[in-house]
Design a protein around this motif. Structure first.
Motif, short mmCIF file in Angstrom:
data_model
loop_
_atom_site.label_atom_id
_atom_site.label_comp_id
_atom_site.label_asym_id
_atom_site.label_seq_id
_atom_site.Cartn_x
_atom_site.Cartn_y
_atom_site.Cartn_z
N SER A 1 -18.09 47.77 -3.81
CA SER A 1 -17.61 47.76 -5.93
C SER A 1 -16.23 46.07 -6.07
CB SER A 1 -16.99 48.94 -6.31
OG SER A 1 -16.21 49.40 -5.84
N MET A 2 -16.81 44.99 -6.06
CA MET A 2 -15.60 44.22 -6.24
C MET A 2 -14.86 44.64 -7.47
SD MET A 2 -13.90 41.35 -5.50
CE MET A 2 -14.72 40.44 -4.00
N TRP A 3 -13.49 44.95 -7.61
CA TRP A 3 -12.32 44.86 -8.51
C TRP A 3 -12.16 43.41 -8.62
CZ3 TRP A 3 -10.83 49.61 -11.83
CH2 TRP A 3 -11.81 50.44 -11.31
N LEU B 1 -23.63 33.49 3.80
CA LEU B 1 -24.17 34.45 3.08
C LEU B 1 -25.23 35.40 3.33
CD1 LEU B 1 -26.10 34.09 -0.52
CD2 LEU B 1 -27.97 33.30 1.11
N HIS B 2 -25.06 36.36 2.56
CA HIS B 2 -25.71 37.45 3.61
C HIS B 2 -25.70 38.63 3.02
CE1 HIS B 2 -20.63 38.80 3.07
NE2 HIS B 2 -21.26 39.56 3.36
N ALA B 3 -25.95 39.73 3.16
CA ALA B 3 -26.48 41.66 2.48
C ALA B 3 -25.50 41.96 3.49
CB ALA B 3 -27.58 41.69 2.17
N ALA C 1 -8.87 44.50 0.54
CA ALA C 1 -8.85 43.81 -0.08
C ALA C 1 -9.37 42.23 0.75
CB ALA C 1 -7.75 43.30 -1.31
N ASN C 2 -10.01 41.87 0.13
CA ASN C 2 -10.92 40.00 0.11
C ASN C 2 -9.50 39.11 -1.14
OD1 ASN C 2 -11.10 38.36 1.58
ND2 ASN C 2 -13.14 38.15 0.19
N ILE C 3 -8.45 38.19 -0.45
CA ILE C 3 -7.99 37.08 -1.30
C ILE C 3 -8.49 36.01 -0.72
CG2 ILE C 3 -5.97 36.53 -1.85
CD1 ILE C 3 -4.55 38.81 -0.62
N GLN D 1 -7.37 35.80 3.46
CA GLN D 1 -6.26 36.90 3.76
C GLN D 1 -7.51 37.67 3.02
OE1 GLN D 1 -2.22 37.59 2.23
NE2 GLN D 1 -2.23 39.51 3.52
N ARG D 2 -7.28 39.18 4.54
CA ARG D 2 -7.99 40.81 4.14
C ARG D 2 -7.12 41.61 4.74
NH1 ARG D 2 -14.03 40.96 3.12
NH2 ARG D 2 -14.94 38.62 3.92
N VAL D 3 -6.62 42.21 2.93
CA VAL D 3 -5.63 43.92 3.62
C VAL D 3 -6.76 44.74 3.36
CG1 VAL D 3 -3.67 44.65 2.37
CG2 VAL D 3 -4.11 42.17 2.10
N ALA E 1 -14.17 33.07 -7.00
CA ALA E 1 -15.65 34.25 -7.18
C ALA E 1 -16.61 34.40 -6.06
CB ALA E 1 -16.62 33.50 -8.80
N THR E 2 -16.98 35.62 -6.09
CA THR E 2 -18.20 35.84 -5.94
C THR E 2 -19.47 34.92 -6.31
OG1 THR E 2 -17.05 38.15 -5.61
CG2 THR E 2 -19.22 37.58 -4.43
N ARG E 3 -20.24 34.24 -5.05
CA ARG E 3 -21.69 33.97 -4.68
C ARG E 3 -23.08 35.12 -5.49
NH1 ARG E 3 -19.88 28.69 -7.02
NH2 ARG E 3 -22.67 28.55 -6.98
N TRP F 1 -27.46 39.41 -1.92
CA TRP F 1 -27.72 37.95 -0.54
C TRP F 1 -25.59 37.79 -1.32
CZ3 TRP F 1 -32.30 34.80 0.23
CH2 TRP F 1 -33.25 35.86 1.59
N HIS F 2 -25.15 37.78 -0.87
CA HIS F 2 -24.00 37.23 -1.82
C HIS F 2 -23.11 36.61 -0.75
CE1 HIS F 2 -22.91 41.29 0.50
NE2 HIS F 2 -21.80 40.83 -0.23
N GLN F 3 -21.52 35.40 -0.88
CA GLN F 3 -20.46 35.46 -0.58
C GLN F 3 -19.23 35.05 -1.18
OE1 GLN F 3 -22.91 30.87 -1.50
NE2 GLN F 3 -21.97 31.02 0.80
N THR F 4 -18.42 35.03 -0.69
CA THR F 4 -17.28 34.49 -0.99
C THR F 4 -17.39 33.31 -1.80
OG1 THR F 4 -15.88 36.19 0.12
CG2 THR F 4 -14.64 34.63 -1.40
N GLY F 5 -16.94 32.71 -2.89
CA GLY F 5 -16.92 30.95 -3.24
C GLY F 5 -15.48 30.04 -2.40
N PRO G 1 -3.95 31.66 -5.66
CA PRO G 1 -5.07 32.55 -4.99
C PRO G 1 -6.52 33.43 -6.05
CG PRO G 1 -2.88 33.78 -4.80
CD PRO G 1 -2.94 32.38 -5.34
N ARG G 2 -6.94 33.87 -5.31
CA ARG G 2 -8.24 34.86 -6.32
C ARG G 2 -8.73 36.62 -5.58
NH1 ARG G 2 -13.47 36.67 -4.67
NH2 ARG G 2 -12.22 37.67 -2.94
N HIS G 3 -7.95 36.93 -6.11
CA HIS G 3 -7.61 38.25 -5.03
C HIS G 3 -8.48 38.94 -5.96
CE1 HIS G 3 -3.37 37.15 -6.13
NE2 HIS G 3 -3.50 37.60 -4.51
O1 LIG Z 1 -14.52 38.08 -1.38
C1 LIG Z 1 -15.57 38.05 -1.86
O2 LIG Z 1 -16.10 37.44 -2.84
C2 LIG Z 1 -17.42 38.55 -1.23
C3 LIG Z 1 -16.75 39.29 0.04
C4 LIG Z 1 -17.68 39.54 1.00
O3 LIG Z 1 -18.96 39.49 0.79
C5 LIG Z 1 -17.72 40.41 2.15
O4 LIG Z 1 -16.43 40.90 2.59
O5 LIG Z 1 -18.69 40.76 2.70
#
Ligand SMILES: O=C(O)CCC(=O)C(=O)O
Length: 254
Positions: free
Chosen positions: A133-135, A113-115, A101-103, A61-63, A146-148, A189-193, A200-202
């Motif tokens: 920044s990821m709180w 995977l993206h920048a 927020a990304n849940i 879910q995105r808020v 966890a973000t990868r 380069w990163h991604q949500t795991g 849920p992971r908030h």
């Molecule tokens: O939620 C995450 O761990 C990363 C989210 C992300 O990579 C993004 O929204 O671009």
């Protein structure tokens, strides 16, 4: 090749330069953290109940537009430690690009995977145009999504090339306790795991850009009038109400 969880902004700045990300120990009081987390969870639940929630990837879910959804977020986007690191990466006059927020929900799929500076066509300049920044509002673990990321990939200065299989580059999960903040370069380069747990992971993503880069969120059309009206000078500057050199002027010279 891993960043250190630290409360020392100089150490964090070195990690950012070397690895493309850094990890700050919770920079706010336990009370402020609980209020922030509580507000986000309430808003997320309310949006699921009233049918307005943005649900995707089988459990996530995105808020969006958090500044319209609680005064806690107004404070959060201008946290002094994060501001120092953003200035280091993006220079004076950087802007808030968006806040949401990304849940990562149970069963949620990993993100590609993206920048983050997808809007910039190659070649990229040898510095970040944006930074994020990821709180972490929960403990971030390998199991709960966890973000990868690919440490050091910011130095490649380009997006992963999917045609060459780089979309499958090995990543590491950024695991840290609730309250930690990960700041990362827009070229990393990163991604949500994937969240394989039952909970849920908030996380809140406060995203910033250089003063001459277009913001992701259009605050002039989208921000509630009362939020804009009560914004103190620091927040107004972040939103783009001040000029950046000769950009953003209202009527001729400032
Ligand atoms: O939620 C995450 O761990 C990363 C989210 C992300 O990579 C993004 O929204 O671009």
């Amino acid at each position: 090749m891993r960043a250190t969880l630290t409360n020392d902004v100089e150490t964090a700045a070195r990690d950012l330069a070397d690895h493309g990300y850094c990890l700050l120990e919770c920079p706010i009081s336990p009370g402020a953290f609980e209020r922030l987390r509580g507000r986000l969870l309430d808003v997320a639940e309310q949006e699921r109940e009233d049918g307005s929630a943005f649900l995707y990837d089988g459990g996530n879910q995105r808020v969006f537009s958090l500044l319209n959804k609680g005064e806690e977020f107004e404070e959060n986007v201008r946290d002094p430690s994060v501001m120092r690191l953003m200035e280091e990466l993006l220079g004076v006059g950087f802007l808030l690009s968006s806040t949401h927020a990304n849940i990562a929900g149970p069963g949620g799929a990993p993100m590609h995977l993206h920048a983050d500076q997808t809007f910039a066509r190659p070649p990229w300049p040898p510095y970040a145009l944006v930074a994020n920044s990821m709180w972490m509002l929960d403990d971030f673990t390998a199991e709960n999504g966890a973000t990868r990321l690919v440490p050091g990939s910011h130095l490649l200065g380009r997006q992963p090339d999917y045609e060459r299989g780089e979309g499958n580059t090995a990543t590491v999960p950024v695991c840290a306790p609730a309250g930690s903040v990960m700041v990362f370069d827009g070229r990393l380069w990163h991604q949500t795991g994937a969240n394989t747990t039952g909970r849920p992971r908030h996380g809140i993503l406060n995203y910033y850009c250089r003063g001459y880069v277009r913001q992701q969120q259009n605050f002039f059309t989208g921000l509630k009038e009362e939020v804009a009206a009560r914004a103190e000078p620091g927040l107004r500057r972040l939103l783009g109400y001040e000029n950046y050199f000769s950009l953003g002027m209202t009527d001729g010279l400032p």
